[in-house]
Design an enzyme around this catalytic site. Structure first.
Site, PDB file in Angstrom:
ATOM      1  N   GLY A   1      47.514  43.036  27.427  1.00 23.59           N
ATOM      2  CA  GLY A   1      48.517  43.895  26.807  1.00 23.59           C
ATOM      3  C   GLY A   1      49.834  43.157  26.760  1.00 23.59           C
ATOM      4  CG  HIS A   2      50.890  39.922  25.036  1.00 24.88           C
ATOM      5  ND1 HIS A   2      50.922  39.588  26.360  1.00 24.88           N
ATOM      6  CD2 HIS A   2      50.161  38.953  24.440  1.00 24.88           C
ATOM      7  CE1 HIS A   2      50.246  38.478  26.548  1.00 24.88           C
ATOM      8  NE2 HIS A   2      49.761  38.078  25.398  1.00 24.88           N
ATOM      9  CG  ASP A  12      50.241  43.047  33.602  1.00 28.80           C
ATOM     10  OD1 ASP A  12      49.795  43.086  32.445  1.00 28.80           O
ATOM     11  OD2 ASP A  12      49.653  43.523  34.588  1.00 28.80           O
ATOM     12  CE  LYS A  72      50.058  36.315  29.982  1.00 32.58           C
ATOM     13  NZ  LYS A  72      50.107  37.230  31.119  1.00 32.58           N
ATOM     14  CD  GLN A  95      43.176  38.850  30.613  1.00 29.63           C
ATOM     15  OE1 GLN A  95      42.559  37.838  30.306  1.00 29.63           O
ATOM     16  NE2 GLN A  95      43.393  39.826  29.757  1.00 29.63           N
TER      17      GLN A  95
HETATM   18  P1  IMP Z   1      38.746  43.146  33.163  1.00 30.93           P
HETATM   19  O1  IMP Z   1      39.457  41.963  32.602  1.00 30.93           O
HETATM   20  O2  IMP Z   1      38.942  44.388  32.346  1.00 30.93           O
HETATM   21  O3  IMP Z   1      37.309  42.858  33.479  1.00 30.93           O
HETATM   22  O4  IMP Z   1      39.418  43.481  34.584  1.00 30.93           O
HETATM   23  C1  IMP Z   1      39.312  42.601  35.704  1.00 30.93           C
HETATM   24  C2  IMP Z   1      40.603  42.567  36.498  1.00 30.93           C
HETATM   25  O5  IMP Z   1      41.605  41.930  35.730  1.00 30.93           O
HETATM   26  C3  IMP Z   1      41.169  43.952  36.857  1.00 30.93           C
HETATM   27  O6  IMP Z   1      41.821  43.872  38.108  1.00 30.93           O
HETATM   28  C4  IMP Z   1      42.199  44.193  35.776  1.00 30.93           C
HETATM   29  O7  IMP Z   1      43.206  45.100  36.179  1.00 30.93           O
HETATM   30  C5  IMP Z   1      42.734  42.789  35.594  1.00 30.93           C
HETATM   31  N1  IMP Z   1      43.303  42.568  34.262  1.00 30.93           N
HETATM   32  C6  IMP Z   1      42.633  42.390  33.111  1.00 30.93           C
HETATM   33  N2  IMP Z   1      43.492  42.199  32.092  1.00 30.93           N
HETATM   34  C7  IMP Z   1      44.715  42.234  32.630  1.00 30.93           C
HETATM   35  C8  IMP Z   1      46.037  42.044  32.083  1.00 30.93           C
HETATM   36  O8  IMP Z   1      46.238  41.788  30.889  1.00 30.93           O
HETATM   37  N3  IMP Z   1      47.053  42.163  32.983  1.00 30.93           N
HETATM   38  C9  IMP Z   1      46.852  42.395  34.299  1.00 30.93           C
HETATM   39  N4  IMP Z   1      45.669  42.551  34.835  1.00 30.93           N
HETATM   40  C10 IMP Z   1      44.609  42.467  34.012  1.00 30.93           C
END
Ligand code: IMP
Length: 432
Positions: A40-41, A13, A16, A227
Site C-alpha cells: 500500500g503506497h 510502510d 517509499k 514491503q
Molecule cells: P502477506 O504479504 O499478505 O502474505 O503478509 C505477510 C506479512 O507481511 C504480514 O505480517 C503482513 O502484515 C506483512 N505485509 C505485507 N505487505 C505489507 C506492506 O505493504 N506493509 C507492511 N507489512 C506488510
C-alpha cells in the site's frame, strides 16, 4: 548507468512511495519486481491523496512508464480496479503501463486457501497476512504444478483445461478442510478471468525485453520495492515475512534486469519502527509511547486498516537490512512524528538472556524473540518539524538525532522527510 533502487529497510510502510515520487523526474520508468496488492503506497500531491497497491508510484507522473514485473503476483480484478480509480481521479494510465506476461495470477481459490491458513489453524500459527492471496499464489508458482501466469490467459483452451484440473484439486482439499466452503466452478472462474484478460490485454507484454530495450536506449529505471527488507522471505524474520524477496535481492529475479545496471541504492527507513501482523519486534512499545506514535503518525495499514505496532528505531535491524539490500544512502521518513517526546531511544545492540551483547540480527525466530534491545537515549524536541524545508530549519536536537542514526547505521542520510507533501523533504548536505 543511472538507475536507482528504492527499498524499505524495516517491516514495510516506510513511505517509499514518497521517495519514488520525488525521484521520478530523474527517471523514465518505475518498476515493481515483487509482491502484489498486499502493498500500500499513499502519495499526497497537490492536496490529493492517491492510494496505490499494485501499480508503481510513478503512474501518477505523466510521461513516466510503469512496469509490473514478472516477480509480482497479480490479482486482475484488483489491478483493473486501481486503473479505474486513478482514471476517476484524472490519472490516465494509457500506454504507460506494462504488465509482465510471466507474472503469476492470483485466483479466487488462493484467497480461500489463505483463509484456511489464517483462520483454521491454531492462533500461534497465524502470520497475520494481508489476506490478498499472496502466499498461496507464490506457493503455486514455486510448486509449478498449479501455477497460472498472465500469459496463460491468452491461450484460452490450454488455460481452461489446466484450470479444470487445478480447481478439482483445490475443491477437494478445501472441502475437506474448511467447514463452510462452497466449491468453485472452474467454468465460471475461467469465464471471469478470460473476460478480465481482455481488459488487461493492452498492458500485457514481455516486460523483460521491454526493460532491456529501454536500457539500450539510455532510459533510467527506478526499482520500487514493496514491503520492507525485514519481510523478505529469505532474509527477513522468517516465518513472519511475506512470500517474496522484498529486499533489493529480488530485483534481478523479479524484473529480469541484472543489478549491475543500478548505481544508486537508497534504503528507506522511518525515524521509528512499525510492524503489521505477527512476528518478533524487539523495540516494540506496547504502551503510551507506542500509542502516541501510532496516533501522530496515523499508523494504520493502508491495505487492511489494521493498527500498526509501533516502537523505537532499531539500528541493529537496519544495519542488517541495509547490508542485504546493498544500500549506500538512507532516506529518513516521518521525523516530524517524533516531536513532543521528552526523550527518544534507539536500539544500538541486543542482549541475549545471559546478558551477552548481540550486535547482528539473529536468524532464528526464538533467538530474536529472546533478545532485549540495548538502548541509547537522546533528548527529544518539542518543535513542529512539518514546516522545516532545509537542514538549518531543524532544531539542533532533531539534527543530532538524524546524525546519530546515520552513525549507527553507518550510512549517510541524504533525505529527511517531515510530512507527506513533496515540499516537506529536506536534502541533507547537498545530497538527495
Ligand atoms: P502477506 O504479504 O499478505 O502474505 O503478509 C505477510 C506479512 O507481511 C504480514 O505480517 C503482513 O502484515 C506483512 N505485509 C505485507 N505487505 C505489507 C506492506 O505493504 N506493509 C507492511 N507489512 C506488510
Amino acid at each position: 548507468m543511472a538507475s536507482t533502487c528504492v527499498v524499505g529497510l524495516q517491516w514495510g510502510d516506510e513511505a517509499k512511495g514518497k521517495i519514488v515520487d520525488l525521484l521520478c523526474d530523474k527517471h523514465d520508468a518505475v518498476v515493481r519486481y515483487q509482491g502484489g496488492a498486499n502493498a500500500g503506497h499513499t502519495v499526497v500531491t497537490g492536496g490529493v491523496t492517491y492510494k496505490l497497491s499494485l501499480l508503481p508510484t510513478g503512474i501518477l507522473r505523466p510521461g513516466i512508464d510503469c512496469v509490473v514485473g514478472n516477480g509480482v503476483v497479480i490479482h486482475p480484478p484488483a489491478l483493473l480496479k486501481e486503473v479505474e480509480t486513478l482514471a476517476n481521479q484524472g490519472v490516465e494510465v494509457g500506454d504507460r503501463l506494462h504488465v509482465s506476461d510471466r507474472a503469476h495470477v492470483i485466483l479466487p481459490y488462493h484467497l480461500a486457501e489463505e483463509r484456511l491458513t489464517e483462520e483454521s489453524v491454531s492462533a500461534a500459527d497465524h502470520l497475520g497476512t494481508t489476506r490478498r492471496g499472496i502466499g498461496p499464489c507464490y506457493r503455486d508458482k514455486v510448486g509449478r504444478v498449479h501455477g497460472i501466469r498472465i500469459g496463460d490467459l491468452y491461450h484460452p483452451a490450454h488455460f481452461r483445461e489446466h484450470l479444470d484440473r487445478i480447481v478439482a484439486y483445490k475443491n477437494r482439499m478445501l472441502t475437506a478442510m474448511l467447514d463452510d466452503f462452497e466449491p468453485f466452478d472452474p467454468r465460471a472462474v475461467a469465464d471471469e478471468y478470460l473476460g478480465l484478460a481482455d481488459r488487461l490485454r493492452p498492458f500485457v507484454r514481455d516486460t523483460t525485453t521491454w526493460l532491456h530495450e529501454a536500457l539500450g536506449r539510455g532510459k533510467r529505471l527506478l526499482f520500487e520495492g514493496a514491503q520492507g527488507s525485514l519481510l523478505d522471505v529469505d532474509h527477513g524474520s522468517y516465518p513472519y515475512v511475506t512470500s517474496s524477496n522484498s529486499s533489493a535481492a529480488g530485483i534481478a529475479a523479479g524484473s529480469g534486469v541484472p543489478t549491475r545496471h543500478i548505481d544508486r541504492w537508497i534504503g528507506v527507513v522511518k525515524a521509528y519502527t512499525t510492524r503489521v501482523g505477527g512476528g518478533p519486534f524487539p523495540t516494540e512499545q506496547d504502551n503510551e509511547i507506542g500509542e502516541r506514535i501510532r496516533r501522530v503518525g496515523k499508523e494504520f495499514g493502508t491495505v487492511t486498516g489494521r493498527p500498526r505496532r509501533c516502537g523505537w528505531f532499531d539500528a541493529v535491524a537496519v544495519r542488517y537490512s541495509a547490508r542485504v539490500s546493498g544500500s549506500t544512502e538512507i532516506a529518513l521518513m516521518l521525523l516530524d512524528v517524533l516531536s513532543g517526546h521528552d526523550e527518544i531511544r534507539v536500539a544500538v545492540a541486543y542482549e541475549d538472556e545471559a546478558g551477552r551483547k548481540v550486535t547482528s540480527m539473529p536468524g532464528h525466530l526464538e533467538d530474536l524473540e529472546r533478545c532485549r534491545p540495548v538502548y541509547e537515549t537522546l533528548p527529544g524536541w518539542s518543535d513542529d518539524l512539518t514546516w522545516a524545508r532545509s537542514w538549518d530549519d531543524l532544531p539542533a536536537r532533531a539534527q543530532d538525532y538524524v546524525l546519530f542514526l546515520s552513525s549507527q547505521i553507518g550510512l549517510p542520510i541524504s533525505i529527511v522527510s517531515v510530512g507527506p507533501e513533496r515540499l516537506q523533504s529536506i536534502a541533507v548536505r547537498g545530497e538527495g
